[in-house]
Design a protein around this motif. Structure first.
Motif, PDB file in Angstrom:
ATOM      1  N   LYS A 146     -35.739 -13.665  -8.117  1.00  0.00           N
ATOM      2  CA  LYS A 146     -36.888 -12.796  -8.364  1.00  0.00           C
ATOM      3  C   LYS A 146     -36.542 -11.316  -8.202  1.00  0.00           C
ATOM      4  CE  LYS A 146     -40.191 -15.865  -9.102  1.00  0.00           C
ATOM      5  NZ  LYS A 146     -40.952 -15.927 -10.382  1.00  0.00           N
ATOM      6  N   GLY A 147     -35.304 -11.033  -7.806  1.00  0.00           N
ATOM      7  CA  GLY A 147     -34.864  -9.647  -7.698  1.00  0.00           C
ATOM      8  C   GLY A 147     -34.918  -9.050  -6.310  1.00  0.00           C
ATOM      9  N   TYR A 148     -35.226  -9.869  -5.306  1.00  0.00           N
ATOM     10  CA  TYR A 148     -35.267  -9.358  -3.939  1.00  0.00           C
ATOM     11  C   TYR A 148     -33.848  -9.212  -3.386  1.00  0.00           C
ATOM     12  CZ  TYR A 148     -40.302 -10.259  -3.848  1.00  0.00           C
ATOM     13  OH  TYR A 148     -41.644 -10.254  -4.112  1.00  0.00           O
ATOM     14  N   ASN A 149     -33.705  -8.340  -2.393  1.00  0.00           N
ATOM     15  CA  ASN A 149     -32.425  -8.122  -1.722  1.00  0.00           C
ATOM     16  C   ASN A 149     -32.345  -9.098  -0.552  1.00  0.00           C
ATOM     17  OD1 ASN A 149     -30.025  -7.090  -0.816  1.00  0.00           O
ATOM     18  ND2 ASN A 149     -30.839  -5.109  -0.169  1.00  0.00           N
ATOM     19  N   VAL A 150     -31.736 -10.240  -0.785  1.00  0.00           N
ATOM     20  CA  VAL A 150     -31.764 -11.351   0.169  1.00  0.00           C
ATOM     21  C   VAL A 150     -30.494 -11.365   1.025  1.00  0.00           C
ATOM     22  CG1 VAL A 150     -31.835 -13.862   0.430  1.00  0.00           C
ATOM     23  CG2 VAL A 150     -33.210 -12.748  -1.352  1.00  0.00           C
ATOM     24  N   TYR A 151     -30.708 -11.501   2.327  1.00  0.00           N
ATOM     25  CA  TYR A 151     -29.625 -11.775   3.271  1.00  0.00           C
ATOM     26  C   TYR A 151     -29.958 -13.086   3.971  1.00  0.00           C
ATOM     27  CZ  TYR A 151     -27.800  -6.995   2.931  1.00  0.00           C
ATOM     28  OH  TYR A 151     -27.250  -5.812   2.473  1.00  0.00           O
ATOM     29  N   MET A 189     -37.035   0.390  -4.923  1.00  0.00           N
ATOM     30  CA  MET A 189     -36.169  -0.406  -4.050  1.00  0.00           C
ATOM     31  C   MET A 189     -36.795  -1.785  -3.838  1.00  0.00           C
ATOM     32  SD  MET A 189     -33.482   1.346  -3.101  1.00  0.00           S
ATOM     33  CE  MET A 189     -32.973   0.623  -1.546  1.00  0.00           C
ATOM     34  N   SER A 190     -36.006  -2.841  -4.027  1.00  0.00           N
ATOM     35  CA  SER A 190     -36.524  -4.189  -3.809  1.00  0.00           C
ATOM     36  C   SER A 190     -36.593  -4.465  -2.314  1.00  0.00           C
ATOM     37  CB  SER A 190     -35.617  -5.220  -4.488  1.00  0.00           C
ATOM     38  OG  SER A 190     -34.314  -5.186  -3.949  1.00  0.00           O
ATOM     39  N   LYS A 191     -37.535  -5.301  -1.938  1.00  0.00           N
ATOM     40  CA  LYS A 191     -37.710  -5.619  -0.525  1.00  0.00           C
ATOM     41  C   LYS A 191     -36.494  -6.374   0.015  1.00  0.00           C
ATOM     42  CE  LYS A 191     -42.730  -5.641  -0.105  1.00  0.00           C
ATOM     43  NZ  LYS A 191     -43.926  -6.411   0.287  1.00  0.00           N
ATOM     44  N   VAL A 192     -36.217  -6.144   1.305  1.00  0.00           N
ATOM     45  CA  VAL A 192     -35.100  -6.803   1.975  1.00  0.00           C
ATOM     46  C   VAL A 192     -35.632  -8.034   2.704  1.00  0.00           C
ATOM     47  CG1 VAL A 192     -33.261  -6.573   3.681  1.00  0.00           C
ATOM     48  CG2 VAL A 192     -33.928  -4.592   2.272  1.00  0.00           C
ATOM     49  N   ILE A 193     -35.057  -9.182   2.370  1.00  0.00           N
ATOM     50  CA  ILE A 193     -35.489 -10.458   2.939  1.00  0.00           C
ATOM     51  C   ILE A 193     -34.376 -10.984   3.844  1.00  0.00           C
ATOM     52  CG2 ILE A 193     -36.505 -12.701   2.420  1.00  0.00           C
ATOM     53  CD1 ILE A 193     -37.888 -10.320   1.002  1.00  0.00           C
ATOM     54  N   PHE A 194     -34.734 -11.393   5.042  1.00  0.00           N
ATOM     55  CA  PHE A 194     -33.768 -11.902   6.018  1.00  0.00           C
ATOM     56  C   PHE A 194     -34.155 -13.333   6.352  1.00  0.00           C
ATOM     57  CE2 PHE A 194     -32.148 -11.903  10.571  1.00  0.00           C
ATOM     58  CZ  PHE A 194     -30.795 -11.850  10.231  1.00  0.00           C
ATOM     59  N   ILE A 195     -33.293 -14.300   6.014  1.00  0.00           N
ATOM     60  CA  ILE A 195     -33.615 -15.722   6.158  1.00  0.00           C
ATOM     61  C   ILE A 195     -32.610 -16.386   7.095  1.00  0.00           C
ATOM     62  CG2 ILE A 195     -33.995 -17.910   4.958  1.00  0.00           C
ATOM     63  CD1 ILE A 195     -34.265 -16.275   2.350  1.00  0.00           C
ATOM     64  N   THR A 196     -33.088 -16.946   8.199  1.00  0.00           N
ATOM     65  CA  THR A 196     -32.177 -17.661   9.088  1.00  0.00           C
ATOM     66  C   THR A 196     -31.996 -19.098   8.593  1.00  0.00           C
ATOM     67  OG1 THR A 196     -33.930 -18.413  10.599  1.00  0.00           O
ATOM     68  CG2 THR A 196     -32.921 -16.266  11.049  1.00  0.00           C
ATOM     69  N   GLY A 197     -30.805 -19.641   8.842  1.00  0.00           N
ATOM     70  CA  GLY A 197     -30.523 -21.010   8.416  1.00  0.00           C
ATOM     71  C   GLY A 197     -30.563 -21.159   6.910  1.00  0.00           C
ATOM     72  N   ALA A 198     -29.826 -20.281   6.217  1.00  0.00           N
ATOM     73  CA  ALA A 198     -29.947 -20.217   4.755  1.00  0.00           C
ATOM     74  C   ALA A 198     -28.739 -20.783   4.014  1.00  0.00           C
ATOM     75  CB  ALA A 198     -30.178 -18.768   4.318  1.00  0.00           C
ATOM     76  N   SER A 199     -27.902 -21.550   4.694  1.00  0.00           N
ATOM     77  CA  SER A 199     -26.722 -22.088   4.016  1.00  0.00           C
ATOM     78  C   SER A 199     -26.991 -23.427   3.330  1.00  0.00           C
ATOM     79  CB  SER A 199     -25.573 -22.251   5.020  1.00  0.00           C
ATOM     80  OG  SER A 199     -25.938 -23.167   6.049  1.00  0.00           O
TER      81      SER A 199
END
Length: 267
Positions: free
Chosen positions: A25-30, A1-11
């Motif tokens: 890089k294959g991470y699960n980005v939100y 399972m790829s790591k879950v990344i949570f980024i604020t202000g990402a627009s």
């Protein structure tokens, strides 16, 4: 399972660059945005979040955990600039800046920490600013809000280390983003005591941002921190002189450093 990344202000800007880089890089980005429906070109999902609204924060964090099952890395990136003579900045604008740059990131951390404790692991990267290491003329509020987040990082890092959670900060210098267009500028008031010096400094600040570094450098720095087994307390990213200015502040007498800054800003 790829790591879950949570980024604020990402627009846009640095947040978007970090998200795109980690997604590739294959991470699960939100990512988050106040108005995700307006963003048509995001390669990763955007969740509605306003860092000034505690309920909005809780809902966004809960949504990501429900969908992804974890939050492995929080990148506390949402922030806003502000300029002006302190005497002429409205109190509401000062409170709003601290709401976005300090109180918001604190609430986001508080929202993700229970999940990270349950996981017995987690990494929080607070995006601050090289301006947070020194009081800069006509950027007093911005320097103060980012400097406060640096100290919060230091303190909270020690409080949560025993839970397997790491907290660090990364301080960018000037990067070519839309922060100059999005920040609050106290108006140049005709006849003000600050009209000429503030006007000159404002022009200089905007030029520095327009000629700033590629936000990809910040994405690469965040990725490197994520791959580091035991991250440092603080990181700085920017051109040599911007990073070196922090070193000079530590070694020079206060008045000498102040004179250096005043010469730089032609005050």
């Amino acid at each position: 399972m790829s790591k879950v990344i949570f980024i604020t202000g990402a627009s846009s800007g640095i947040g978007k660059s970090i998200g795109e880089f980690l997604h590739a890089k294959g991470y699960n980005v939100y990512g988050t945005s106040r108005n995700p429906e307006r963003v048509m070109d995001s390669v990763f999902p955007l969740v509605a979040l306003d860092v000034r609204d505690a309920q909005s924060i809780k809902q966004a964090v809960a949504k990501v955990i429900a969908e992804a099952g974890a939050i492995d890395v929080l990148v506390n990136n949402a922030g806003v600039g502000i300029t002006g003579p302190l005497e002429e900045i409205p109190a509401d604008e000062i409170k709003n800046n601290f709401g976005v740059n300090l109180f918001g990131p604190i609430e986001v951390m508080k929202a993700v920490l229970p999940q990270m404790r349950n996981q017995k692991s987690g990494l929080i990267i607070n995006v601050t600013s090289i301006a947070g290491y020194m009081g800069l003329p006509y950027r007093s509020v911005y320097s103060a809000s980012k400097g406060a987040l640096e100290l919060i990082t230091e303190a909270l890092r020690m409080e949560v280390k025993g839970f397997g959670i790491t907290i660090t900060s990364v301080a960018p210098g000037d990067f070519a983003t839309n922060i100059a267009a999005g920040r609050y500028h106290a108006p140049l008031l005709k006849g003000s005591a600050y009209e000429v010096p503030y006007g000159n400094t404002l022009e200089m600040m905007n030029t520095h941002v327009d000629a700033g570094s590629n936000p990809l450098e910040m994405a690469e720095a965040v990725y490197a921190i994520m791959k580091t087994p035991n991250p440092n307390v603080h990181y700085k990213v920017g051109v040599f002189m911007q990073k070196f200015s922090i070193v000079l502040k530590k070694i020079l007498p206060d008045k000498i450093y102040e004179k250096m800054l005043m010469n730089h800003y032609k005050l």
